[in-house]
Enzyme design. Sequence first.
Site, PDB file in Angstrom:
ATOM      1  N   TYR A 140       0.825  -1.216   0.000  1.00 12.48           N
ATOM      2  CA  TYR A 140       0.000   0.000   0.000  1.00 12.48           C
ATOM      3  C   TYR A 140       0.857   1.263   0.000  1.00 12.48           C
ATOM      4  O   TYR A 140       0.371   2.341  -0.328  1.00 12.48           O
ATOM      5  CB  TYR A 140      -0.947   0.033   1.204  1.00 12.48           C
ATOM      6  N   LYS A 197       3.608 -15.421   2.270  1.00 15.16           N
ATOM      7  CA  LYS A 197       3.554 -16.155   0.993  1.00 15.16           C
ATOM      8  C   LYS A 197       5.009 -16.464   0.621  1.00 15.16           C
ATOM      9  O   LYS A 197       5.514 -16.091  -0.444  1.00 15.16           O
ATOM     10  CB  LYS A 197       2.850 -15.269  -0.047  1.00 15.16           C
ATOM     11  N   ASP A 229      -2.795 -18.272   1.699  1.00 11.70           N
ATOM     12  CA  ASP A 229      -3.932 -18.979   1.090  1.00 11.70           C
ATOM     13  C   ASP A 229      -4.411 -20.097   2.009  1.00 11.70           C
ATOM     14  O   ASP A 229      -5.611 -20.298   2.204  1.00 11.70           O
ATOM     15  CB  ASP A 229      -3.579 -19.499  -0.318  1.00 11.70           C
ATOM     16  N   ASP A 253      -5.078  -6.913   6.099  1.00 14.23           N
ATOM     17  CA  ASP A 253      -6.308  -6.230   5.702  1.00 14.23           C
ATOM     18  C   ASP A 253      -7.369  -7.263   5.319  1.00 14.23           C
ATOM     19  O   ASP A 253      -8.520  -7.216   5.775  1.00 14.23           O
ATOM     20  CB  ASP A 253      -5.976  -5.324   4.498  1.00 14.23           C
ATOM     21  N   ASP A 257     -10.750  -9.092   7.895  1.00 17.47           N
ATOM     22  CA  ASP A 257     -12.175  -9.041   7.528  1.00 17.47           C
ATOM     23  C   ASP A 257     -12.773 -10.451   7.566  1.00 17.47           C
ATOM     24  O   ASP A 257     -13.897 -10.647   8.024  1.00 17.47           O
ATOM     25  CB  ASP A 257     -12.361  -8.450   6.119  1.00 17.47           C
TER      26      ASP A 257
END
Length: 365
Positions: A140, A197, A229, A253, A257
């Site tokens: 970001y 990852k 994942d 992020d 959620d």
Amino acid sequence: MKTYKVAVIGGDGIGPEVTASAVKVLKKAGDKCGFAFEFTECDAGGCSIDKYGVPLTEQTLDICKSSDAVLLGAVGGPKWDGVDASIRPERALLGLRSGLGLYSNLRPALMFKELAAASPLKNVESIDILIVRELTGGIYFGKHGRAELSETLSDGSVKGLTAYDTEEYSTAEITRILKEGFRYAQGRNKKLTLVDKANVLESSRLWREIASELAPSYPDVTLDYLYVDNCSMQLINRPSTFDVIVTSNMFGDILSDEAGMITGSIGMLPSASLGSPGTPGMYEPVHGSAPDIAGTGKANPLATILSASMLLRWSLGESEASDLIEKAVRDTLADGYRTVDIKGGSSDITIVDTEGMTAAVLNRI
Ligand code: NAD
């Protein structure tokens, strides 16, 4: 009497409704525990674009910097969808995070047993996960842009316009957030999961190297690793087995959620964004500005009220007042009060609006 300075940014949509509830709850908890607040309301997000042409003014940032803590509702909404990307309402959040040096985002995903029926998962007894998300680095904030490339693909077509966003982390940034993760795990159930990852990303491999170097300094904490994942599957498959998850900005992020949703409602989830000790932290619900229900009285204020409880604990050191609020929320749910988003399949409940839920919590403090 001790007085704390709190900057209040209602923002857009339901933001001002839920921060108003949290301010009432903070005042009541302060009265009970012998301290007071000086609240300063300021603008950020869409309402700031309307007034000043930018989502975050220097004045708002200065007020936040000189406060003990910041309470934020939410920013954004369809009204500002068409504005230039450089002044979108969400830019206010990035500006506040970098301006206040908030590098660590704590997102607890706690399932209240009274709300088990509202969880989309069956037969889950308990969920109590703390996600520690790095907040000021990674993709970001990395180099991003567009370029014209004249190279050709195997089918002979020219690549043309290319867009890129760069995931970049330094040793210092990774070490700082990993140490936080280890410390939070020490204060909880002593399990830390680094989510990355590393099978593909070089930056993830650096996170793993640093984590394994730090681990011997925290011998009471069990460290394990999960690819992002796989983690997204295991959060559904075995959510009760997680304790603290530490991860990068983007993975945090997304996973927070997901973790939030399995606890019942997004309207229940608080968060804290913290920087170096002694600097103001920022506290906000995980949900957005919910423009679809703004002004209808349907907003669940509990995520913001629980964020206010985190504010008392993490920025002001007022843990007794923080405990009072958490207990009042539990008692309110145990007594059957529900906003529509958390009614789930429960029976014997009283449906209340934003004000009704706020009053029920106030009565129990
Ligand atoms: P959202 O979280 O605002 O809403 C998603 C769904 O959850 C909606 O149906 C909404 O009604 C419901 N909901 C959210 N909070 C609730 C609450 N407290 N009580 C009851 N129901 C609730 O997400 P979205 O619709 O994707 O985004 C709306 C706007 O908010 C967008 O402009 C987005 O950019 C912005 N946003 C801001 C933040 C922030 O300020 N931190 C975070 C996420 C989204």
